[in-house]
Design an enzyme around this catalytic site. Sequence first.
Site, PDB file in Angstrom:
ATOM      1  CE  LYS A  61      71.057  73.866  82.773  1.00 38.13           C
ATOM      2  NZ  LYS A  61      71.807  72.608  82.859  1.00 38.13           N
ATOM      3  CE  LYS A  63      74.157  70.209  89.563  1.00 33.63           C
ATOM      4  NZ  LYS A  63      74.778  69.630  88.704  1.00 33.63           N
TER       5      LYS A  63
END
Lengths: 294, 294
Positions: free
Chosen positions: B171, B239
């Site tokens: 990811k 993030k």
Amino acid sequence: MKLGVGFIGTGIMGAPMALHLIQAGFSLRVWNRSSEKLDPLVAAGAVPCAHANEVAEGVSIVICMLSDGPTCDAILFGREGVVQSMAQGATVVVMSSIAVETTVDQARRAAEFGVHYVDAPVSGGQLGARNATMAIMVGASEGDFISIAQLLSVLGRPVRVGPVGCGQLAKLVNQLIVAGTIAIVSEALLLAERGGASPAIVREALAGGFADSPILRQHGQRMIENDFTPGGPAKWQLKDTRNALSYAQTVGLSLPVASMVDSLFADMITHGDGNLDHSGLIRELRRRNGIAVA
Amino acid sequence: MKLGVGFIGTGIMGAPMALHLIQAGFSLRVWNRSSEKLDPLVAAGAVPCAHANEVAEGVSIVICMLSDGPTCDAILFGREGVVQSMAQGATVVVMSSIAVETTVDQARRAAEFGVHYVDAPVSGGQLGARNATMAIMVGASEGDFISIAQLLSVLGRPVRVGPVGCGQLAKLVNQLIVAGTIAIVSEALLLAERGGASPAIVREALAGGFADSPILRQHGQRMIENDFTPGGPAKWQLKDTRNALSYAQTVGLSLPVASMVDSLFADMITHGDGNLDHSGLIRELRRRNGIAVA
């Protein structure tokens, strides 16, 4: 009667393009610096020329597919240049990737000879040239675009981006995106590898998502297989990012990511990898991180 | 008998995922911090829970789709946490995007309760969740992967990347590529605009070539239309790039392009654009170049 077209520069890209035009029924006059490259085209029906300016005889369109701006300039506008031999009202179509400013300057000089000027650089590589599926980014007046659109459609998908120079501008945009995507894919696959995952499986897991792209698929594959046969040599990629950054400076733009990518390609070439495919940038990132490269 | 599944976090992504599972015949126990978001799921047949740990009752799998690592940690492992309420041999599947290190740590803590742990973050956004076409990047033992692959297939395309942590690593790779591509597309379209070409036409000219991608098509469109309704908010993107760079540092990698992209997103958020779609990065590049943003 067949429409006469002059074609200059029959290298890796130019040769398959010229062949498509012959097969589409255009009557081609061809010239190349290394004349042996003309042979297959002559066998297909093209007329070979001993000097570049001879391609201009009796044709209404001359296509130029030489490797860079200075070469284009010399052949088109030098002593015994092609443009001065062209008929008034004929059109020269420069399909090489050259600087936007050079394009605008060449158009001005062509106009002095009564010659129309179109810039029409391409994307899609050797495969795109062979399959006639290239993206063709055209800078031209509306009238000039209409007069050459049918011919360019034989070679790929022409889109008029704007007036002269806009084809080269679109090509710079294209090359910046290609270079930047290669850089971030290199860094991301290196992270996968260093984190202990198989880059090949990660690439497979990403397929179909937002991170997917022709670069991840084709250039990512070369990175995974460690096979950097070009393709597009890194030294050409650097020429394009240099052109883009120089043009950005001209219009007062600072492009931080593009500048970083440009400096990576510059280092790659300094370290002797200029003739590798641009996906070989991952080797430069390995070097920067003290990882051995084969 | 229907297989019982607990589902924690029914927000933008979680709600359509939970609905797909109900429709596929799983018996769902659901919990969300704002309980009114449970209503449509309860109407579809889910059992609502007043406390998160109640989703664990009688189920063999608990899915966690909360927004970040600390929230996951608190709900799964805090006082009255979910994992301690789970049956021995049950499996917790964390589909949130959280740090690789957190994942590995959570797996260790789950094991102390005899609970299997799988990380399975997703890509494809809200649309992918709704259409059940998400890329699902799985970190799990081979046995755990086999036991949950059918369930995950209801939600998208699961690929086992490697052991626990590898889903999150994939990811990160995905998000780095997305962030970097958004950045270079922003710079390139800005160059087109500043050079006097229409970014919309340039984008059209590039379609089908090497520069084409879902980012150019979808996020490029948002840049051209100046419409930055998320999509994926820039603050979430930051993030992810922060997680990626922090992990890169852990494994001793310096990623120059990713670092530059990260600093652009950080500035974008400092300038108040954190809730815009991440394609709003082009606004930050405008600011850097003294160009007014609306």
